[in-house]
Design a protein around this motif. Structure first.
Motif, short mmCIF file in Angstrom:
data_model
loop_
_atom_site.label_atom_id
_atom_site.label_comp_id
_atom_site.label_asym_id
_atom_site.label_seq_id
_atom_site.Cartn_x
_atom_site.Cartn_y
_atom_site.Cartn_z
N ILE A 168 0.87 -1.18 0.00
CA ILE A 168 0.00 0.00 0.00
C ILE A 168 0.90 1.23 0.00
O ILE A 168 1.94 1.24 0.65
CB ILE A 168 -0.90 0.04 1.26
CG1 ILE A 168 -1.77 -1.21 1.34
CG2 ILE A 168 -1.79 1.28 1.25
CD1 ILE A 168 -2.61 -1.27 2.62
N GLN A 169 0.50 2.25 -0.71
CA GLN A 169 1.24 3.52 -0.66
C GLN A 169 0.27 4.67 -0.83
O GLN A 169 -0.82 4.52 -1.40
CB GLN A 169 2.32 3.59 -1.73
CG GLN A 169 1.79 3.64 -3.16
CD GLN A 169 2.85 4.08 -4.16
OE1 GLN A 169 3.40 5.18 -4.05
NE2 GLN A 169 3.14 3.22 -5.13
N ILE A 170 0.65 5.83 -0.32
CA ILE A 170 -0.13 7.03 -0.56
C ILE A 170 0.45 7.74 -1.77
O ILE A 170 1.67 7.91 -1.90
CB ILE A 170 -0.17 7.96 0.68
CG1 ILE A 170 -1.18 9.08 0.47
CG2 ILE A 170 1.21 8.49 1.04
CD1 ILE A 170 -1.62 9.77 1.73
N SER A 171 -0.44 8.10 -2.68
CA SER A 171 -0.02 8.71 -3.94
C SER A 171 -0.87 9.94 -4.19
O SER A 171 -1.85 10.20 -3.49
CB SER A 171 -0.17 7.70 -5.08
OG SER A 171 0.41 8.16 -6.27
N ALA A 172 -0.50 10.73 -5.19
CA ALA A 172 -1.25 11.94 -5.52
C ALA A 172 -1.20 12.17 -7.01
O ALA A 172 -0.27 11.74 -7.70
CB ALA A 172 -0.66 13.14 -4.78
N TRP A 173 -2.23 12.88 -7.51
CA TRP A 173 -2.25 13.21 -8.93
C TRP A 173 -2.91 14.56 -9.16
O TRP A 173 -3.94 14.87 -8.56
CB TRP A 173 -2.99 12.14 -9.73
CG TRP A 173 -2.86 12.34 -11.21
CD1 TRP A 173 -3.76 12.89 -12.06
CD2 TRP A 173 -1.70 12.02 -12.01
NE1 TRP A 173 -3.25 12.92 -13.34
CE2 TRP A 173 -2.00 12.40 -13.33
CE3 TRP A 173 -0.46 11.45 -11.72
CZ2 TRP A 173 -1.08 12.22 -14.37
CZ3 TRP A 173 0.45 11.28 -12.75
CH2 TRP A 173 0.14 11.66 -14.05
N GLY A 174 -2.27 15.36 -10.00
CA GLY A 174 -2.86 16.62 -10.47
C GLY A 174 -2.83 16.62 -11.98
O GLY A 174 -1.93 16.03 -12.59
N PRO A 175 -3.79 17.26 -12.65
CA PRO A 175 -3.94 17.15 -14.10
C PRO A 175 -3.07 18.13 -14.88
O PRO A 175 -2.64 19.15 -14.37
CB PRO A 175 -5.41 17.48 -14.30
CG PRO A 175 -5.67 18.51 -13.24
CD PRO A 175 -4.84 18.09 -12.05
N ASP A 176 -2.86 17.80 -16.16
CA ASP A 176 -2.19 18.71 -17.08
C ASP A 176 -3.15 19.24 -18.15
O ASP A 176 -2.78 20.09 -18.95
CB ASP A 176 -1.01 18.02 -17.78
CG ASP A 176 0.14 17.77 -16.82
OD1 ASP A 176 0.49 18.71 -16.09
OD2 ASP A 176 0.68 16.66 -16.80
N TYR A 177 -4.36 18.70 -18.16
CA TYR A 177 -5.38 19.20 -19.08
C TYR A 177 -6.76 19.04 -18.43
O TYR A 177 -6.93 18.26 -17.49
CB TYR A 177 -5.33 18.51 -20.44
CG TYR A 177 -5.29 17.00 -20.38
CD1 TYR A 177 -6.47 16.26 -20.34
CD2 TYR A 177 -4.07 16.32 -20.37
CE1 TYR A 177 -6.45 14.87 -20.29
CE2 TYR A 177 -4.05 14.93 -20.32
CZ TYR A 177 -5.22 14.22 -20.28
OH TYR A 177 -5.19 12.85 -20.22
N LEU A 178 -7.72 19.78 -18.94
CA LEU A 178 -9.01 19.92 -18.29
C LEU A 178 -9.98 18.86 -18.79
O LEU A 178 -10.85 19.13 -19.62
CB LEU A 178 -9.56 21.32 -18.57
CG LEU A 178 -10.59 21.88 -17.61
CD1 LEU A 178 -10.03 22.00 -16.21
CD2 LEU A 178 -11.06 23.25 -18.11
N ASP A 179 -9.86 17.64 -18.25
CA ASP A 179 -10.70 16.55 -18.71
C ASP A 179 -10.66 15.41 -17.69
O ASP A 179 -9.59 15.12 -17.13
CB ASP A 179 -10.20 16.04 -20.06
CG ASP A 179 -11.18 15.11 -20.74
OD1 ASP A 179 -12.14 15.61 -21.36
OD2 ASP A 179 -11.01 13.89 -20.65
#
Length: 558
Positions: free
Chosen positions: A447-458
């Motif tokens: 298990i790990q904690i991860s994160a994501w932010g977008p590069d385009y609006l979709d």
């Protein structure tokens, strides 16, 4: 102004050049003097220096912020996160969605008086995808989108084969690999800004090393900056085609790494905005200037279904995803405005297309909460999972980062999971960020904690992470129906006339992700700020530059 100076140069050659330089210098001086005498000055801090002002090389938030203020591409994002006209006045899309033709305005010019043309976009995009340039975002943003971009970045084709051409000075034609419904919003991103070829090549290795080695075509021009500067300013660009819409005359920036120091500057009136860290929120949360803003960044637990048989069990994953108090993490540990996340696609991110027969204005309104903190349900899933595995206990490794905030949050998560799920034994492994990325790439974790932010609006920028062959999946998740829905969304439903149907696929796909208990969302990132009430009209963008200042103003006496 630019045309007049070129005419003088042609007529008077040598002496005319002196007149041109003198006139330009005088104009810039007057422009700065006007900025000094106005109330329309916004004073800000940054936590770090500008990394680069080369749009081909930019990868970080500070660089994209300054590029967004001083440069302009085909479109900008408006207050509703929708592309609004910039250098492009309109566009046409072929019936198959594979060719986009942009009409460019004829009144846009560079800060040296040159007109902004379609060739400036062709040159910039070729430069960004050319392997000789060494751009990180060029290939990343263009491969699989613009025709031949992948082959060019791999060195298999010449840059001249990139699917972008100047039909004439004010008509840009772009050929895509396949229909890309979010292509218009992609055109607001900094990698796709134009560049003046003659100027860039004349500067050579000095290009973008200081404000003197740059040209601008946006609302503001950069002053008093070189690559090592700890302070700089933006001054209104009077030659900008839409200068009448720009009220701010100047923005000043000072690098201040310590949050308390920034707050002290705010309290003394030296700056107009200060970002708060969690230890300062309690002190200032009742301040009249306190506010928060959302970021489209979601943190979640990844559960590797291949390394430990327990996590291949859907009920075990469902139990883990419900067994920790997200509100406590957001409100007590982070304490910075962040909110509990109960799904993947974030709030305030994906506006719904026209024609959808649903309630709400954005994606999150439709699907709502898909998995919430619920100890009773968690324990029921846990009991069922243990029975299916024929076990009464499970040992797992929890992979996390080594920053102070990360450590506290991870220790809390481990404690919550072990306390609420009897028989669960978690070993916390905290490592530096780079090592964590390597372990993730090798799928060497439970298990790990991860994160994501977008590069385009979709929504695909989030949902595409968990396709069976997704480059960032790295947890062994696979669902044939999920893959099919996303494949349809990115292919046969990717034309403009099928936008509503495409979003229905995304809505169904996100539900499947949580029916399978593939991930366990933790929180959506927010930022806490002190902002002067005199600062009005600043737009917070979900992608690209964090803030848009084109339509901002200082309203004195607020």
């Amino acid at each position: 102004m630019g045309k007049l100076f070129r005419l003088i140069t042609l007529m008077m050659m040598g002496f005319g050049l002196i007149l041109v330089i003198s006139a330009c210098t005088g104009d810039e001086t007057n422009q700065e003097s006007a900025a000094e005498e106005t109330d329309q000055v916004l004073n800000l801090t940054r936590k770090s220096q500008i990394t680069t002002m080369d749009s081909s090389m930019a990868t970080d938030e500070v660089s994209f912020q300054m590029l967004g203020a001083t440069m302009e591409g085909l479109y900008r994002l408006d207050e509703n996160a929708k592309p609004t006209e910039a250098i492009a006045t309109n566009h046409e899309v072929s019936d198959d969605g594979m060719q986009w033709t942009f009409d460019l305005r004829e009144d846009a010019e560079w800060s040296n008086g040159d007109p902004v043309t379609a060739e400036d976009f062709v040159y910039a995009w070729r430069r960004a995808v050319d392997p000789a340039t060494g751009s990180e975002y060029g290939p990343y943003m263009m491969e699989g989108v613009i025709k031949n971009a992948g082959a060019i970045s791999n060195g298999d084709k010449n840059v001249e084969t990139l699917g972008v051409t100047a039909k004439d000075a004010h008509t840009l034609v772009v050929e895509l690999v396949k229909p890309v419904p979010y292509f218009e919003s992609l055109m607001t991103f900094g990698t796709f800004l134009p560049l003046n070829k003659g100027f860039v090549e004349e500067q050579g290795e000095d290009y973008a090393q200081s404000a003197d080695n740059l040209l601008f075509n946006g609302p503001f021009v950069l002053k008093n900056w070189k690559s090592t500067s700890d302070s700089w300013k933006l001054v209104k660009n009077d030659s900008y085609w839409d200068a009448e819409e720009v009220d701010l005359e100047k923005l000043t920036y000072k690098v201040v790494k310590d949050a308390q120091t920034a707050v002290d500057l705010y309290e003394s009136g030296d700056v107009d905005r200060a970002q708060l860290t969690s230890d300062l929120v309690d002190k200032y949360s009742t301040h009249e200037d306190y506010s928060t803003r959302s970021k489209p960044v979601v943190y979640y637990l990844k559960m590797n279904q291949t390394r430990n048989e327990a996590l291949a069990n859907e009920n075990i994953r469902a139990a883990i995803s419900r067994a920790f108090d997200k509100e406590a993490i957001a409100n007590e540990i982070l304490n910075d405005g962040s909110t509990a996340a109960n799904a993947l696609v974030p709030k305030d991110f994906a506006p719904l297309p026209e024609g959808m027969d649903v309630e709400g204005d954005e994606f999150r309104d439709v699907n709502g909460d898909l998995v919430k903190y619920d100890v009773e349900k968690a324990q029921a899933y846990w009991k069922k999972g243990l029975e299916e595995l024929g076990k009464d206990s499970i040992e797992l490794e929890f992979l996390g980062g080594d920053s102070e905030t990360s450590k506290v949050m991870q220790e809390y998560l481990v404690n919550q999971l072990e306390s609420n799920l009897e028989g669960l034994d978690l070993t916390l492994k905290q490592v530096p960020g780079e090592q964590k990325l390597d372990l993730d790439a090798d799928m060497d974790y439970d298990i790990q904690i991860s994160a994501w932010g977008p590069d385009y609006l979709d929504p695909y920028s989030f949902l595409g992470l968990f396709e069976t062959d997704g480059a960032y999946n790295k947890m062994g998740y696979s669902n044939e129906k999920y893959d099919k829905l996303l494949a349809e969304a990115q292919n046969e439903l990717a034309t403009p006339d099928k936008a509503a149907e495409r979003y229905q696929n995304f809505i169904e796909a996100e539900k499947i992700l949580f029916e399978d208990a593939a991930i366990a969302p933790v929180y959506q990132e927010y930022v806490s700020l002190l902002v002067s009430e005199e600062v009005q009209g600043v737009i917070t963008n979900p992608i690209g530059p964090t803030y848009e200042y084109k339509w901002a103003e200082m309203v004195k006496g607020k």
